[in-house]
Design a protein around this motif. Structure first.
Motif, mmCIF file in Angstrom:
data_model
loop_
_atom_site.group_PDB
_atom_site.id
_atom_site.type_symbol
_atom_site.label_atom_id
_atom_site.label_comp_id
_atom_site.label_asym_id
_atom_site.label_seq_id
_atom_site.Cartn_x
_atom_site.Cartn_y
_atom_site.Cartn_z
ATOM 1 N N GLY A 194 0.796 -1.227 0.000
ATOM 2 C CA GLY A 194 0.000 0.000 0.000
ATOM 3 C C GLY A 194 0.826 1.275 0.000
ATOM 4 N N PRO A 195 1.796 1.413 0.920
ATOM 5 C CA PRO A 195 2.618 2.629 0.938
ATOM 6 C C PRO A 195 3.393 2.846 -0.359
ATOM 7 N N LEU A 196 3.841 1.767 -0.981
ATOM 8 C CA LEU A 196 4.575 1.892 -2.241
ATOM 9 C C LEU A 196 3.664 2.427 -3.345
ATOM 10 N N LEU A 197 2.434 1.946 -3.358
ATOM 11 C CA LEU A 197 1.473 2.401 -4.364
ATOM 12 C C LEU A 197 1.108 3.868 -4.135
ATOM 13 N N GLN A 198 1.003 4.258 -2.880
ATOM 14 C CA GLN A 198 0.700 5.654 -2.553
ATOM 15 C C GLN A 198 1.837 6.577 -2.982
ATOM 16 N N ARG A 199 3.076 6.124 -2.789
ATOM 17 C CA ARG A 199 4.232 6.918 -3.222
ATOM 18 C C ARG A 199 4.232 7.103 -4.733
ATOM 19 N N LEU A 200 3.885 6.044 -5.456
ATOM 20 C CA LEU A 200 3.825 6.147 -6.914
ATOM 21 C C LEU A 200 2.737 7.127 -7.330
ATOM 22 N N GLU A 201 1.598 7.042 -6.684
ATOM 23 C CA GLU A 201 0.486 7.933 -7.025
ATOM 24 C C GLU A 201 0.855 9.389 -6.762
ATOM 25 N N ALA A 202 1.536 9.643 -5.641
ATOM 26 C CA ALA A 202 1.957 11.006 -5.314
ATOM 27 C C ALA A 202 2.973 11.524 -6.331
ATOM 28 N N ALA A 203 3.900 10.661 -6.746
ATOM 29 C CA ALA A 203 4.915 11.064 -7.723
ATOM 30 C C ALA A 203 4.280 11.357 -9.079
ATOM 31 N N VAL A 204 3.329 10.527 -9.485
ATOM 32 C CA VAL A 204 2.635 10.739 -10.757
ATOM 33 C C VAL A 204 1.872 12.059 -10.734
ATOM 34 N N GLU A 205 1.220 12.338 -9.624
ATOM 35 C CA GLU A 205 0.458 13.583 -9.514
ATOM 36 C C GLU A 205 1.381 14.796 -9.586
ATOM 37 N N LYS A 206 2.545 14.695 -8.957
ATOM 38 C CA LYS A 206 3.492 15.811 -8.994
ATOM 39 C C LYS A 206 3.988 16.048 -10.414
ATOM 40 N N VAL A 207 4.308 14.975 -11.128
ATOM 41 C CA VAL A 207 4.767 15.102 -12.513
ATOM 42 C C VAL A 207 3.651 15.668 -13.385
ATOM 43 N N ARG A 208 2.429 15.230 -13.145
ATOM 44 C CA ARG A 208 1.295 15.723 -13.933
ATOM 45 C C ARG A 208 1.096 17.222 -13.736
#
Length: 279
Positions: free
Chosen positions: A46-60
């Motif tokens: 779960g935490p790994l998936l949340q980190r990916l989601e946060a990184a994707v949002e920042k790049v977006r």
């Protein structure tokens, strides 16, 4: 005398294997997935998936802010000064690529053929749980490249890779499929970074940048995830890859598929290249 001793050992192992197979379900060539110990913290992706989601949002957000037009173009020229001050490049390399790498690494291991053959007959009887050998996700991409005869493909007369890596990876005759561009990209990273002896982290980041430039990050990862003969032997049954097929992560990454990038894939080796060119 020596041969007699070996025969006795072989017979003893055979008897032990039969006993283990009948009583515990152990079989030759197979080491149970639950053989490797893993605490509950490591099992939670779960935490790994949340980190990916946060990184994707920042790049977006950064990508859209840089060029708020309909096409969402994020462009860098080859002469641009790229470094820590470039927010988007930093976000892609240090946050997005790292989060993606960590999620791909969840439950990833390098199987040992020797260990399988030796421990399989008695694995159910072992009182301890030996730790598996870890594996960097970039190695999985390289294995995919070799399993598809990538080198022979890109060096064939009909599919010559461009000599200039500043050109699109998919440049070439005819229609280029995601698989072809994927093999070209891995080949380009290996060739560009291999000469400078760069580590797997650097090569993985370069591939992520190329994938974003080609708008094929999701399609390339999907090819890797669908390669069952490669995925199954390298992932634990509790891994995010085995549990979900990486589908959730691919959907998250799809949120930046509409953005067009021109990120530097040689950022980590550019200074070394400049030094070499100077001499």
């Amino acid at each position: 005398m020596h041969e007699t001793g070996l025969q006795l050992i072989q017979k003893a192992l055979a008897v032990l294997q039969i006993f283990a197979a009948s009583q515990f379900g152990c079989s030759t060539g197979h080491v149970p997935q639950n053989m490797w110990s893993q605490d509950s913290t490591g099992l939670d992706y779960g935490p790994l998936l949340q980190r990916l989601e946060a990184a994707v949002e920042k790049v977006r957000v950064l990508g859209s802010r840089r060029h708020p037009s309909v096409e969402h173009v994020v462009s860098y020229t080859s002469t641009s000064t790229l470094g820590a001050r470039d927010e988007l490049t930093t976000a892609v390399r240090k946050e997005l690529a790292t989060a993606l790498k960590d999620l791909l690494a969840h439950g990833l291991f390098s199987p040992s053929q020797t260990m399988s053959l030796v421990l399989a007959p008695i694995s159910c009887l072992l009182p301890y749980r030996p730790a598996p050998q870890t594996m960097h996700p970039w190695e999985l991409f390289v294995k995919y490249y070799h399993s598809k005869n990538g080198k022979a493909f890109v060096e064939s007369p009909a599919r010559q890779l461009s000599q200039s890596f500043s050109l699109n990876v998919g440049s070439g005759p005819g229609t280029v499929t995601p698989k072809q561009s994927f093999l070209w990209a891995i080949h380009a990273v290996l060739k560009e970074h291999g000469r400078y002896k760069r580590g797997p982290d650097t090569e993985f980041k370069a591939l992520v940048c190329m994938a974003l430039n080609e708008q094929r990050l999701v399609s390339w990862l999907n090819l890797l995830c669908k390669s069952g003969t490669l995925i199954h032997p390298h992932y634990q049954s509790w891994s995010y890859m085995a549990q979900t097929g990486f589908e959730g992560a691919l959907r998250i990454l799809g949120r930046i598929s509409h953005l067009r990038f021109n990120l530097p894939m040689d950022l980590a080796v550019r200074q070394l290249k400049n030094i070499k060119d100077a001499f």
